[in-house]
Motif scaffolding. Structure first.
Motif, PDB file in Angstrom:
ATOM      1  N   ASN A  50      50.877  96.232  86.434  1.00  0.00           N
ATOM      2  CA  ASN A  50      50.133  96.560  87.659  1.00  0.00           C
ATOM      3  C   ASN A  50      50.048  98.064  87.871  1.00  0.00           C
ATOM      4  OD1 ASN A  50      49.641  93.894  88.311  1.00  0.00           O
ATOM      5  ND2 ASN A  50      51.492  93.693  89.579  1.00  0.00           N
ATOM      6  N   ARG A  51      51.160  98.760  87.599  1.00  0.00           N
ATOM      7  CA  ARG A  51      51.147 100.217  87.772  1.00  0.00           C
ATOM      8  C   ARG A  51      50.154 100.851  86.780  1.00  0.00           C
ATOM      9  NH1 ARG A  51      54.180 104.575  89.758  1.00  0.00           N
ATOM     10  NH2 ARG A  51      52.924 106.415  89.229  1.00  0.00           N
ATOM     11  N   GLN A 106      46.549 100.200  87.907  1.00  0.00           N
ATOM     12  CA  GLN A 106      46.134 101.101  88.981  1.00  0.00           C
ATOM     13  C   GLN A 106      45.796 102.483  88.444  1.00  0.00           C
ATOM     14  OE1 GLN A 106      49.404 101.006  91.716  1.00  0.00           O
ATOM     15  NE2 GLN A 106      48.983  98.902  92.415  1.00  0.00           N
ATOM     16  N   ARG A 162      42.532 102.368  86.602  1.00  0.00           N
ATOM     17  CA  ARG A 162      41.382 102.357  87.511  1.00  0.00           C
ATOM     18  C   ARG A 162      41.110 103.740  88.078  1.00  0.00           C
ATOM     19  NH1 ARG A 162      42.874  96.715  90.727  1.00  0.00           N
ATOM     20  NH2 ARG A 162      42.006  95.300  89.142  1.00  0.00           N
TER      21      ARG A 162
END
Length: 597
Positions: free
Chosen positions: A148-149, A152, A155
């Motif tokens: 997830n990190r 992010q 993105r």
């Protein structure tokens, strides 16, 4: 690869914190297996044996677990008689690193009996290979956290890169003004920023409802030269022109693709199509294609839409510039045509022993539908003609040129014995044959004999001549036929008005009397007569200039909407001395003496 999204300090803090909270040793490895960060060992056995590897074996043998949440596989790696549990760290569908937790013992792999490490090995927890084991849950949870990190960060990187790309594209397009070069750059940049091997751009023609390929990147000339498609024939482009982003998973099988066999031949698989819209108005579409099956992420779709928005502005600006340049070229061409036409019309009247003549030709635009002309026949006659074709602008000027040429040919080839009415009758038949029903012309032809004793004229729907006799008397012969170009069977007659010494003959087009001021008042025949009386004693050239100034003063700042053309002829004072000496009058006339007509 994980280092592209998080730095070493973050990884070191992460493994240290996870180790403290779980009581396990934690390590992070790169996608190729090299060690990046590691906590302190959790067992004396690990500290003594140094069981943690500096790199993971390749390939890593993953074991599928009966779980629903990712990652669904882990690896149980043996290192110096101890085991560590390794889970992949994914970014989208690609493994970018590994996280390992341990240390564990497996009853099937003890160290050598009697060794100094045997007792320390026995103190380690027993390895469980189940999905709910402490090691598996910890490794998979940490994997999701790091994924997830990294997602992010990816993105953010994508957003920054996309913004940079859009800025670069905007700067690139803003510095270009040539439409085709702009279109070529758009497809090149679309392929680059979308990481696609192929791209194309179609422009939409609202008048025909068609889309035609105007630029292509890495596509064959045969593909780029395909015929235009209508929106109805192309549902993909139709949807894109409505503002939707259209995804093509496999162009070889998609029923919306018009030529799937061509897609197979060219190696086109997946594609993305967005509309180029300018304030909601469809301009065209951009397509990018891949040579393998591919999904486009939401940020990639947003990037394509942003690219299309930049393209729309650049294309419209280039089209406007193109239109302005073409309009300027047309304006220059029309101006040159107007200069040529003016040289044709503003001829010097031929010399006549008893007549002084002049003309004024003032088009309301570059080109005109009016003309006037002079001829001198071998028998001494001076012929003057004035005409006004229907309409304004280029069409009227071309029709005027044709009528003028036909008239000159007809008059110059006519026998001296043929009167003006017969000449107009023949000319009318020719004009009716060569023009359409709505293309007509008014024409007045007058002839003054060598002695200037009489004015002969034939009139085809034109304003009649205005003759000033003496100080205030004006004569306006009213006879004439209909306009030319409507009825081929029309027969025109010749009429005669005697001339006196110092008679002033004025021929004019209706632009004079229909000139209008801001109060919507017409200059009219009465004001024209007054101007003729006021200036009739002057030389013809001077008189016409003063009449023209009267019209301009009357109109003021209002725009002249019609052409102004005048011809003036004055009989010299030594001409025939009496009315009776001239030819007999055959044309009814309106005579005025100081009053209004």
């Amino acid at each position: 690869m994980i280092r592209e999204f998080v730095d070493t300090a973050y990884l070191e803090d992460f493994v240290a914190g996870l180790s403290r909270s779980t009581g396990l040793a934690v390590a992070i490895y790169a996608s190729q297996g090299g060690l990046l960060a590691m906590s302190e060992p959790a067992s004396d056995y690990a500290r003594q044996s140094g069981c943690w590897p500096s790199s993971l074996p390749r390939p890593i043998p993953l074991t599928r677990l009966a779980v629903d949440d990712p990652p669904a596989s882990v690896a149980f790696i043996r290192a110096a008689d101890a085991f560590i549990v390794v889970a992949p760290i994914y970014l989208r569908t690609e493994s970018i690193g590994w996280i390992a937790v341990g240390e564990y013992r497996d009853g099937n792999h003890p160290p050598a009996r009697g060794s100094a490490l045997e007792a320390l090995w026995a103190e380690m927890p027993l390895l469980s290979r189940g999905p709910d084991s402490h090691a598996s849950r910890t490794a998979r949870w940490a994997s999701r956290l790091l994924s997830n990190r990294c997602r992010q960060e990816a993105r953010l990187n994508d957003t920054a890169q996309n913004l940079s790309s859009i800025g670069d594209i905007a700067e690139l397009l803003s510095g270009e003004q040539h439409l085709q070069r702009i279109l070529d750059r758009i497809v090149t940049e679309a392929a680059r920023v979308m990481d696609c091997p192929y791209a194309s751009l179609r422009l939409y023609d609202e008048a025909t409802d068609e889309l035609r390929i105007k630029a292509a990147h890495q596509l064959s000339d045969e593909y780029a030269g395909r015929a235009a498609d209508t929106r109805a024939e192309n549902p993909i482009d139709d949807e894109a022109l409505k503002g939707r982003t259209v995804y093509i998973e496999d162009a070889r099988e998609d029923p919306r693709i018009k030529f799937p066999e061509e897609a197979r031949r060219l190696g086109i698989v997946s594609g993305l199509t967005v509309g180029i819209l300018y304030h909601g108005r469809p301009i065209g579409v951009i397509r990018v294609y891949t040579n393998r099956r591919r999904r486009f992420r939401p940020e990639q779709r947003n990037l394509m839409r942003a690219l299309a928005a930049q393209a729309a502005t650049a294309i419209v600006n280039a089209q406007l510039l193109d239109d302005r340049l073409r309009a300027a070229q047309v304006e220059r061409d029309i101006e040159l045509a107007g200069n040529l036409q003016a040289r044709m019309v503003r001829v010097t009247p031929p010399a006549h022993e008893r007549i002084e003549a002049a003309l004024v030709f003032e088009p309301s635009w570059h080109v005109s539908g009016d003309f006037c002309d002079f001829f001198r026949r071998p028998n001494g006659d001076l012929i003057a003609a004035i005409a006004d074709v229907v309409g304004h602008g280029v069409h009227a000027s071309l029709l005027m040129t044709y009528v003028r040429g036909a008239m000159r040919a007809t008059i110059t080839s006519a026998p001296e014995s043929e009167d003006l009415g017969d000449i107009l009758t023949r000319l009318n038949r020719q004009i009716c044959e060569e023009t359409q029903s709505a293309e007509f012309v008014t024409l007045l032809v007058v002839a003054v004999d060598a002695e200037a004793s009489a004015l002969r004229f034939a009139n085809a729907g034109h304003e009649p001549p205005l003759i000033l006799r003496g100080v205030k008397k004006t004569i306006r012969p009213m006879d004439g036929g209909i306009v030319m170009g409507i009825m081929p069977e029309e027969v025109y007659e010749t009429h005669t008005v005697p001339l006196h010494p110092n008679d002033f003959v004025l021929l004019y087009t209706d632009g004079l009397i229909e000139s209008m001021n801001f109060q919507q008042d017409l200059f009219g025949r009465e004001r024209l007569r007054d101007s003729l009386v006021r200036y009739g004693a002057l030389r013809p050239e001077t008189a016409l200039k003063n009449i023209l100034w009267d019209i301009r003063r009357f109109v003021g700042l209002a725009e002249l909407t019609d052409d102004l053309t005048m011809v003036a002829m004055r009989v010299n004072g030594d001409a025939a001395e009496s009315f009776e000496a001239g030819a007999p009058e055959t044309a009814p006339a309106t005579l005025t003496d100081g009053g209004r007509q």
